[in-house]
Design a protein around this motif. Structure first.
Motif, PDB file in Angstrom:
ATOM      1  N   PRO A 111       0.807  -1.232   0.000  1.00 20.66           N
ATOM      2  CA  PRO A 111       0.000   0.000   0.000  1.00 20.66           C
ATOM      3  C   PRO A 111       0.833   1.272   0.000  1.00 20.66           C
ATOM      4  O   PRO A 111       0.364   2.322  -0.420  1.00 20.66           O
ATOM      5  N   LEU A 112       2.081   1.168   0.474  1.00 20.06           N
ATOM      6  CA  LEU A 112       2.964   2.322   0.582  1.00 20.06           C
ATOM      7  C   LEU A 112       4.397   1.813   0.629  1.00 20.06           C
ATOM      8  O   LEU A 112       4.654   0.716   1.137  1.00 20.06           O
ATOM      9  N   ALA A 113       5.317   2.600   0.116  1.00 20.17           N
ATOM     10  CA  ALA A 113       6.727   2.200   0.112  1.00 20.17           C
ATOM     11  C   ALA A 113       7.568   3.303   0.748  1.00 20.17           C
ATOM     12  O   ALA A 113       7.059   4.349   1.143  1.00 20.17           O
ATOM     13  N   VAL A 114       8.885   3.044   0.819  1.00 20.83           N
ATOM     14  CA  VAL A 114       9.805   3.951   1.503  1.00 20.83           C
ATOM     15  C   VAL A 114      11.072   4.086   0.670  1.00 20.83           C
ATOM     16  O   VAL A 114      11.490   3.138  -0.006  1.00 20.83           O
ATOM     17  N   ARG A 115      11.688   5.265   0.734  1.00 20.54           N
ATOM     18  CA  ARG A 115      12.998   5.463   0.109  1.00 20.54           C
ATOM     19  C   ARG A 115      13.787   6.478   0.935  1.00 20.54           C
ATOM     20  O   ARG A 115      13.199   7.283   1.675  1.00 20.54           O
ATOM     21  N   PRO A 116      15.119   6.478   0.816  1.00 20.35           N
ATOM     22  CA  PRO A 116      15.938   7.429   1.574  1.00 20.35           C
ATOM     23  C   PRO A 116      15.639   8.859   1.151  1.00 20.35           C
ATOM     24  O   PRO A 116      15.490   9.139  -0.044  1.00 20.35           O
ATOM     25  N   ALA A 117      15.560   9.758   2.121  1.00 16.29           N
ATOM     26  CA  ALA A 117      15.249  11.153   1.833  1.00 16.29           C
ATOM     27  C   ALA A 117      16.431  12.067   2.076  1.00 16.29           C
ATOM     28  O   ALA A 117      16.700  12.957   1.258  1.00 16.29           O
ATOM     29  N   GLU A 118      17.151  11.882   3.185  1.00 15.92           N
ATOM     30  CA  GLU A 118      18.265  12.772   3.488  1.00 15.92           C
ATOM     31  C   GLU A 118      19.174  12.177   4.544  1.00 15.92           C
ATOM     32  O   GLU A 118      18.775  11.292   5.307  1.00 15.92           O
ATOM     33  N   ILE A 119      20.401  12.673   4.546  1.00 16.68           N
ATOM     34  CA  ILE A 119      21.377  12.355   5.592  1.00 16.68           C
ATOM     35  C   ILE A 119      21.614  13.629   6.387  1.00 16.68           C
ATOM     36  O   ILE A 119      21.823  14.695   5.804  1.00 16.68           O
ATOM     37  N   ARG A 120      21.582  13.527   7.693  1.00 23.48           N
ATOM     38  CA  ARG A 120      21.812  14.675   8.560  1.00 23.48           C
ATOM     39  C   ARG A 120      23.042  14.426   9.420  1.00 23.48           C
ATOM     40  O   ARG A 120      23.285  13.306   9.864  1.00 23.48           O
ATOM     41  N   PHE A 121      23.774  15.506   9.672  1.00 23.84           N
ATOM     42  CA  PHE A 121      25.044  15.412  10.398  1.00 23.84           C
ATOM     43  C   PHE A 121      25.062  16.479  11.480  1.00 23.84           C
ATOM     44  O   PHE A 121      24.696  17.634  11.249  1.00 23.84           O
TER      45      PHE A 121
END
Length: 211
Positions: A111-121
């Protein structure tokens, strides 16, 4: 009791003893075989796991980054941040995901998927929300997504990158999981393999000593 009856009773007792002895021997033989076979299977599992750890994850990580060049750009950005701040006592690296590919027709497998959005440091006390530098991960098309296994491999790659540029530290990994359950409208047939969608965000804490 007659002599014949006495001999018959002795014979029955010996016969029962032999059966009991054979049963014990069979039990110990089966137990020995089971333990030996269990150890053999465990050894095979260990060998497969070591093979997976040493060969599969690096190869799969390379394939993912070749398929989505924005991921490699984000890794390079992280390399620079780690090198610039490698003397800091506390470092925090976060890999955040985003929801994507919502199924509006019921034809997809999820019904829904996921993918990488950002890297935070960030540097400083990881228990406090300090200022973070952010690198947004570009290059995904509308229908692009990563499987849960691939995202975990991506996170493994980030940990390995941190160990490469900031070695000999204490690394702690925290996973923040969000779960969403979907229910199909009444009378609508869907092809979902699982009505549950999971998004995992990862935080890597790097410290020079235990707190």
């Amino acid at each position: 009791m007659s002599l014949a009856n006495l001999n018959l009773a002795n014979f029955n007792w010996v016969y029962a003893f032999l059966i009991l002895l054979a049963a014990f021997l069979l039990f110990f033989m089966l137990r020995h075989w089971w333990r030996k076979n269990k150890l053999r299977l465990a050894q095979i599992d260990r060998e497969d796991l070591e093979k997976f750890d040493k060969n599969y994850r690096p190869r799969r990580l390379k394939e993912i980054k070749e398929e989505y060049p924005g991921l490699e750009e984000a890794f390079i950005w992280l390399d620079g941040m780690l090198m610039l701040n490698r003397e800091e006592k506390e470092i925090r690296v976060r890999l955040l995901q985003e929801w994507c590919c919502e199924d509006r027709t019921g034809e997809k497998q999820a019904p829904l998927a996921v993918r990488p959005a950002e890297i935070r440091f960030a540097v400083g006390d990881p228990e406090q929300d300090g200022a973070e530098e952010c690198c947004h991960i570009d290059g995904f098309l509308e229908d692009d997504y990563l499987t849960a296994d691939d995202i975990r491999i991506l996170n493994w790659g980030l940990v390995e990158r941190c160990k490469l540029f900031v070695p000999f530290r204490i690394y702690e990994l925290r996973t923040d999981r969000v779960t969403r359950r979907f229910t199909a409208p009444e009378g609508v047939q869907v092809n979902w393999l699982d009505p549950v969608a999971v998004k995992e965000d990862y935080t890597i804490f790097i410290r020079d000593e235990k707190r």
